[in-house]
Design a protein around this motif. Structure first.
Motif, PDB file in Angstrom:
ATOM      1  N   PHE A 105       0.842  -1.196   0.000  1.00 11.10           N
ATOM      2  CA  PHE A 105       0.000   0.000   0.000  1.00 11.10           C
ATOM      3  C   PHE A 105       0.880   1.250   0.000  1.00 11.10           C
ATOM      4  O   PHE A 105       1.945   1.278   0.627  1.00 11.10           O
ATOM      5  CB  PHE A 105      -0.907   0.030   1.225  1.00 11.10           C
ATOM      6  CG  PHE A 105      -2.052  -0.977   1.144  1.00 11.10           C
ATOM      7  CD1 PHE A 105      -2.227  -1.769   0.033  1.00 11.10           C
ATOM      8  CD2 PHE A 105      -2.948  -1.096   2.204  1.00 11.10           C
ATOM      9  CE1 PHE A 105      -3.267  -2.680  -0.040  1.00 11.10           C
ATOM     10  CE2 PHE A 105      -3.986  -2.009   2.143  1.00 11.10           C
ATOM     11  CZ  PHE A 105      -4.145  -2.800   1.023  1.00 11.10           C
ATOM     12  N   GLU A 106       0.355   2.298  -0.705  1.00  2.04           N
ATOM     13  CA  GLU A 106       1.049   3.582  -0.778  1.00  2.04           C
ATOM     14  C   GLU A 106       0.005   4.690  -0.957  1.00  2.04           C
ATOM     15  O   GLU A 106      -1.123   4.418  -1.387  1.00  2.04           O
ATOM     16  CB  GLU A 106       2.050   3.588  -1.931  1.00  2.04           C
ATOM     17  CG  GLU A 106       1.416   3.334  -3.282  1.00  2.04           C
ATOM     18  CD  GLU A 106       2.463   3.228  -4.391  1.00  2.04           C
ATOM     19  OE1 GLU A 106       3.670   3.326  -4.068  1.00  2.04           O
ATOM     20  OE2 GLU A 106       2.060   3.062  -5.546  1.00  2.04           O
ATOM     21  N   PRO A 107       0.344   5.926  -0.637  1.00  2.00           N
ATOM     22  CA  PRO A 107      -0.627   7.022  -0.809  1.00  2.00           C
ATOM     23  C   PRO A 107      -1.097   7.114  -2.261  1.00  2.00           C
ATOM     24  O   PRO A 107      -0.280   7.195  -3.182  1.00  2.00           O
ATOM     25  CB  PRO A 107       0.154   8.262  -0.389  1.00  2.00           C
ATOM     26  CG  PRO A 107       1.246   7.740   0.487  1.00  2.00           C
ATOM     27  CD  PRO A 107       1.617   6.401  -0.057  1.00  2.00           C
ATOM     28  N   THR A 108      -2.424   7.072  -2.493  1.00  4.35           N
ATOM     29  CA  THR A 108      -2.990   7.007  -3.844  1.00  4.35           C
ATOM     30  C   THR A 108      -4.145   8.017  -3.948  1.00  4.35           C
ATOM     31  O   THR A 108      -5.048   8.028  -3.097  1.00  4.35           O
ATOM     32  CB  THR A 108      -3.502   5.595  -4.163  1.00  4.35           C
ATOM     33  OG1 THR A 108      -2.426   4.662  -3.975  1.00  4.35           O
ATOM     34  CG2 THR A 108      -4.010   5.515  -5.588  1.00  4.35           C
ATOM     35  N   ASP A 109      -4.127   8.832  -5.020  1.00  2.89           N
ATOM     36  CA  ASP A 109      -5.194   9.820  -5.270  1.00  2.89           C
ATOM     37  C   ASP A 109      -6.371   9.099  -5.898  1.00  2.89           C
ATOM     38  O   ASP A 109      -6.276   8.589  -7.030  1.00  2.89           O
ATOM     39  CB  ASP A 109      -4.668  10.925  -6.180  1.00  2.89           C
ATOM     40  CG  ASP A 109      -5.692  12.046  -6.411  1.00  2.89           C
ATOM     41  OD1 ASP A 109      -6.824  11.922  -5.867  1.00  2.89           O
ATOM     42  OD2 ASP A 109      -5.340  12.988  -7.110  1.00  2.89           O
ATOM     43  N   HIS A 150     -19.606  11.882  -9.036  1.00  5.78           N
ATOM     44  CA  HIS A 150     -18.892  11.516  -7.807  1.00  5.78           C
ATOM     45  C   HIS A 150     -18.599  12.768  -6.996  1.00  5.78           C
ATOM     46  O   HIS A 150     -18.542  13.875  -7.543  1.00  5.78           O
ATOM     47  CB  HIS A 150     -17.577  10.803  -8.133  1.00  5.78           C
ATOM     48  CG  HIS A 150     -16.563  11.700  -8.767  1.00  5.78           C
ATOM     49  ND1 HIS A 150     -16.633  12.095 -10.109  1.00  5.78           N
ATOM     50  CD2 HIS A 150     -15.452  12.325  -8.256  1.00  5.78           C
ATOM     51  CE1 HIS A 150     -15.610  12.872 -10.389  1.00  5.78           C
ATOM     52  NE2 HIS A 150     -14.872  13.039  -9.267  1.00  5.78           N
ATOM     53  N   ASP A 151     -18.476  12.596  -5.706  1.00  5.19           N
ATOM     54  CA  ASP A 151     -18.087  13.662  -4.795  1.00  5.19           C
ATOM     55  C   ASP A 151     -16.566  13.781  -4.816  1.00  5.19           C
ATOM     56  O   ASP A 151     -15.870  12.902  -5.336  1.00  5.19           O
ATOM     57  CB  ASP A 151     -18.577  13.361  -3.370  1.00  5.19           C
ATOM     58  CG  ASP A 151     -20.111  13.385  -3.296  1.00  5.19           C
ATOM     59  OD1 ASP A 151     -20.723  14.088  -4.094  1.00  5.19           O
ATOM     60  OD2 ASP A 151     -20.643  12.622  -2.423  1.00  5.19           O
ATOM     61  N   PRO A 152     -16.026  14.819  -4.230  1.00  6.08           N
ATOM     62  CA  PRO A 152     -14.550  14.921  -4.149  1.00  6.08           C
ATOM     63  C   PRO A 152     -13.976  13.697  -3.404  1.00  6.08           C
ATOM     64  O   PRO A 152     -14.497  13.281  -2.373  1.00  6.08           O
ATOM     65  CB  PRO A 152     -14.342  16.231  -3.375  1.00  6.08           C
ATOM     66  CG  PRO A 152     -15.575  17.021  -3.617  1.00  6.08           C
ATOM     67  CD  PRO A 152     -16.711  16.043  -3.715  1.00  6.08           C
ATOM     68  N   LEU A 153     -12.940  13.139  -3.980  1.00  4.00           N
ATOM     69  CA  LEU A 153     -12.345  11.903  -3.417  1.00  4.00           C
ATOM     70  C   LEU A 153     -11.001  12.205  -2.773  1.00  4.00           C
ATOM     71  O   LEU A 153     -10.218  13.021  -3.286  1.00  4.00           O
ATOM     72  CB  LEU A 153     -12.169  10.849  -4.515  1.00  4.00           C
ATOM     73  CG  LEU A 153     -13.473  10.409  -5.205  1.00  4.00           C
ATOM     74  CD1 LEU A 153     -13.170   9.483  -6.372  1.00  4.00           C
ATOM     75  CD2 LEU A 153     -14.401   9.720  -4.221  1.00  4.00           C
ATOM     76  N   PRO A 154     -10.647  11.500  -1.659  1.00  3.64           N
ATOM     77  CA  PRO A 154      -9.410  11.777  -0.934  1.00  3.64           C
ATOM     78  C   PRO A 154      -8.224  10.972  -1.481  1.00  3.64           C
ATOM     79  O   PRO A 154      -8.352  10.173  -2.392  1.00  3.64           O
ATOM     80  CB  PRO A 154      -9.746  11.322   0.481  1.00  3.64           C
ATOM     81  CG  PRO A 154     -10.678  10.166   0.267  1.00  3.64           C
ATOM     82  CD  PRO A 154     -11.510  10.524  -0.946  1.00  3.64           C
ATOM     83  N   THR A 155      -7.078  11.170  -0.858  1.00  5.69           N
ATOM     84  CA  THR A 155      -5.873  10.343  -1.087  1.00  5.69           C
ATOM     85  C   THR A 155      -5.774   9.341   0.075  1.00  5.69           C
ATOM     86  O   THR A 155      -5.774   9.742   1.248  1.00  5.69           O
ATOM     87  CB  THR A 155      -4.614  11.197  -1.129  1.00  5.69           C
ATOM     88  OG1 THR A 155      -4.713  12.108  -2.252  1.00  5.69           O
ATOM     89  CG2 THR A 155      -3.364  10.337  -1.277  1.00  5.69           C
ATOM     90  N   VAL A 156      -5.674   8.042  -0.269  1.00  6.10           N
ATOM     91  CA  VAL A 156      -5.668   6.998   0.767  1.00  6.10           C
ATOM     92  C   VAL A 156      -4.527   6.017   0.516  1.00  6.10           C
ATOM     93  O   VAL A 156      -3.932   5.987  -0.558  1.00  6.10           O
ATOM     94  CB  VAL A 156      -7.018   6.246   0.813  1.00  6.10           C
ATOM     95  CG1 VAL A 156      -8.144   7.172   1.242  1.00  6.10           C
ATOM     96  CG2 VAL A 156      -7.307   5.610  -0.542  1.00  6.10           C
TER      97      VAL A 156
END
Length: 580
Positions: free
Chosen positions: A524-528, A553-559
């Protein structure tokens, strides 16, 4: 006149008795070895008793019993008594009664005032004894123990039909004289028996026995004659040296001369003798100085050691063979006793870099890696105390120049020369360990490469699917709109393009299925997520346009996720929503 005649009669009887005793003394001395002295004594005493019976008994000190050895005075009365008794008198055994126990000081004839039934009633039934005593007509019983130098030899019992015993004093003197003769006879018998016993040992022994006087053989036992090739009745009167192999003769002559002079020389040594057929036999000789028929002689006991020598030779050959095998072994072999090496082969020297002399002053602990030393020595202690430990294990070694080598050990307990220890084998597996480590690294690299390849297949299958679908759709659109409007070549070309697109789409679908089976998620790594969704919509562009679907879609985060895996998830979810 009466007194003078009585004195003359007493003097005559005195000289008569003295002559009788002197004659008996000479007869005792000259008594043949095969004559039973008990019978001889009984016959002489019975001749003095006259009207009666004489029994001579021997004494068994261990059993404390007497046994009838001879009986005299046998007449019709005694024969009748023997028939009533049902057996011969000779051989009867009686326990010694306390009241008749012998005294070793001044034995004399004494009268027994006791019926015969009371005297031997414990051995012979009283019902037989009463009539037996009447038949014999016994009126008096006398007994005297035969004693010499404090040793009880036997007894004499007289059953007389007279009230008083005739020649009592003479019989008493004769019995005292007989005691000495019996003891002498017993001593001679013992000597004869010992001589027979030792003669049997000498003649039937496995060792050759030779007696040498002035270098000449004077006696040989059966085994010695057998070696010399002589028959039993033949004699060997040659020089002893003729019997000895030439190279040993000078040594024997020197030792013989020194021994005769009384010097201290070895009493045991090994030489070779030459037997009758000329064969040389290795022998072990034990020598001693003895007196032989008045001459100073050498007694030699010769033992054939051919079998022992052959066994020793076989052992040496076996040891040499196995030592060669051990020394040439590809594995290091060692023996470890009392904390020190007592044997190492050349391979141990090669592995450790130490010389044999250096290793002989060292122990196993001295060549082990410090991190492995405790566990290996614990194995050794557990093995010594019978606890269950592995016989094969791996441990690191430190060579003389400080390098680390890997060894595979195989160890077992042994007992050598009365001391317990361990027999061990060391196989140098340093190269094998290096190869194993390299293989592990290659395996890890291959695993990484496979994961990346699977990931590539997964990504490629999804990324290519929608562009290919777009190509296929436009090619099919060209086919529908322009089929038959252009020339035949154009129709054929369009057909080829449509077929190729379909086949390519099938291959991509197969690749997608393969990637789904074999792919593994990346770390896993930070992904937009906005970017992830846009990739998904690009892959589904044709399907969205053909279906007229609207995606919002609504605004999506980085996870923290695996971006490729999430694209696949969203593509499957949106694609299914469009289809169904």
């Amino acid at each position: 006149i009466t007194e003078r005649k009585r004195a003359q009669e007493q003097e005559r009887r005195y000289f008569h008795d003295l002559a009788f005793l002197s004659q008996m003394a000479m007869e005792y001395v000259d008594l043949p070895q095969d004559v039973d002295i008990h019978e001889f004594l009984g016959e002489k005493v019975n001749s003095l008793v006259g009207d009666g019976y004489t029994l001579v008994l021997s004494y068994d000190r261990k059993e404390d019993m007497v046994e009838v050895r001879a009986a005299f005075g046998i007449d019709h009365r005694m024969r009748k008594a023997v028939r009533m008794l049902g057996r011969d008198l000779v051989g009867l055994r009686f326990p010694v009664r306390d009241e008749f126990r012998p005294s070793t000081a001044g034995p004399r004839l004494r009268r027994i005032d006791m019926p015969l039934a009371d005297l031997v009633g414990d051995v012979i039934p009283r019902a037989v004894l009463a009539p037996l005593e009447k038949i014999l007509g016994v009126r008096a019983i006398y007994e005297m123990w035969l004693v010499s130098r404090g040793e009880i030899l036997g007894a004499l019992v007289i059953l007389t039909r007279r009230r008083e015993l005739r020649n009592r004093e003479l019989i008493e003197a004769l019995l005292n004289q007989a005691s000495v003769a019996i003891q002498r006879k017993m001593a001679i018998d013992a000597l004869v028996e010992n001589e027979k016993k030792y003669s049997t040992v000498v003649e039937q022994g496995n060792d050759a026995i030779i007696i040498i006087v002035d270098g000449v053989v004077k006696f040989m036992n059966a085994r010695a004659k057998e070696l010399a090739g002589l028959r039993e009745e033949e004699t060997y009167d040659h020089m002893f040296l003729d019997f000895v192999a030439p190279e040993y003769r000078k040594m024997l002559v020197d030792r013989y001369a020194r021994r005769i002079r009384g010097e201290d020389v070895p009493t045991q040594y090994e030489i070779e003798v030459i037997v009758a057929d000329g064969t040389r036999i290795p022998v072990e000789v034990s020598v001693s100085t003895i007196d032989y028929m008045g001459d100073l002689a050498i007694m030699a006991i010769i033992r054939d050691v051919s079998e022992r020598k052959a066994a020793e030779r076989a052992i040496r050959e076996s040891e040499e063979k196995y030592r060669t095998l051990v020394e040439r072994s590809h594995d290091g072999v060692y023996i470890h006793q009392d904390g020190r090496f007592t044997f190492v082969n050349e391979r141990v020297i090669d592995i450790t870099g130490y010389s044999r002399e250096e290793l002989m002053g060292m122990g196993l602990a001295d060549i082990l890696h410090p991190e492995d030393r405790d566990i290996v020595m614990q194995f050794s202690d557990d093995r010594e105390h019978g606890r269950n430990v592995p016989h094969t294990f791996q441990a690191r070694l430190i060579t003389k120049d400080g390098k680390v080598r890997y060894g595979e050990f195989s160890v077992s307990r042994i007992t050598l020369k009365g001391r317990s220890g361990e027999l061990g084998a060391i196989r140098d597996i340093t190269l094998r360990r290096q190869v194993e480590e390299e293989l592990k690294e290659h395996a890890k690299a291959l695993e990484r490469s496979n994961r990346e390849l699977e990931q590539f297949a997964y990504v490629a299958s999804h990324d290519l699917q929608e562009p290919l679908r777009m190509v296929a759709s436009y090619v099919q659109l060209l086919e529908r709109r322009y089929k038959g409007k252009l020339d035949e070549d154009a129709d054929e070309f369009i057909a080829y393009a449509v077929d190729g697109a379909k086949r390519m789409q099938g291959l991509i679908n197969d690749l997608l299925q393969y990637s789904r089976v074999h792919t593994r998620g990346r770390p896993f790594e930070p992904t937009d997520l906005e970017e992830v969704l846009q990739r998904t919509l690009d892959n589904l562009k044709i399907a969205i346009e053909e279906s007229g679907a609207v995606i919002t879609h609504d605004p999506l985060p980085t996870v923290m996720v695996d971006g490729n895996q999430l694209v696949l998830l969203l593509q499957n979810l949106i694609g299914n929503a469009i289809k169904f």
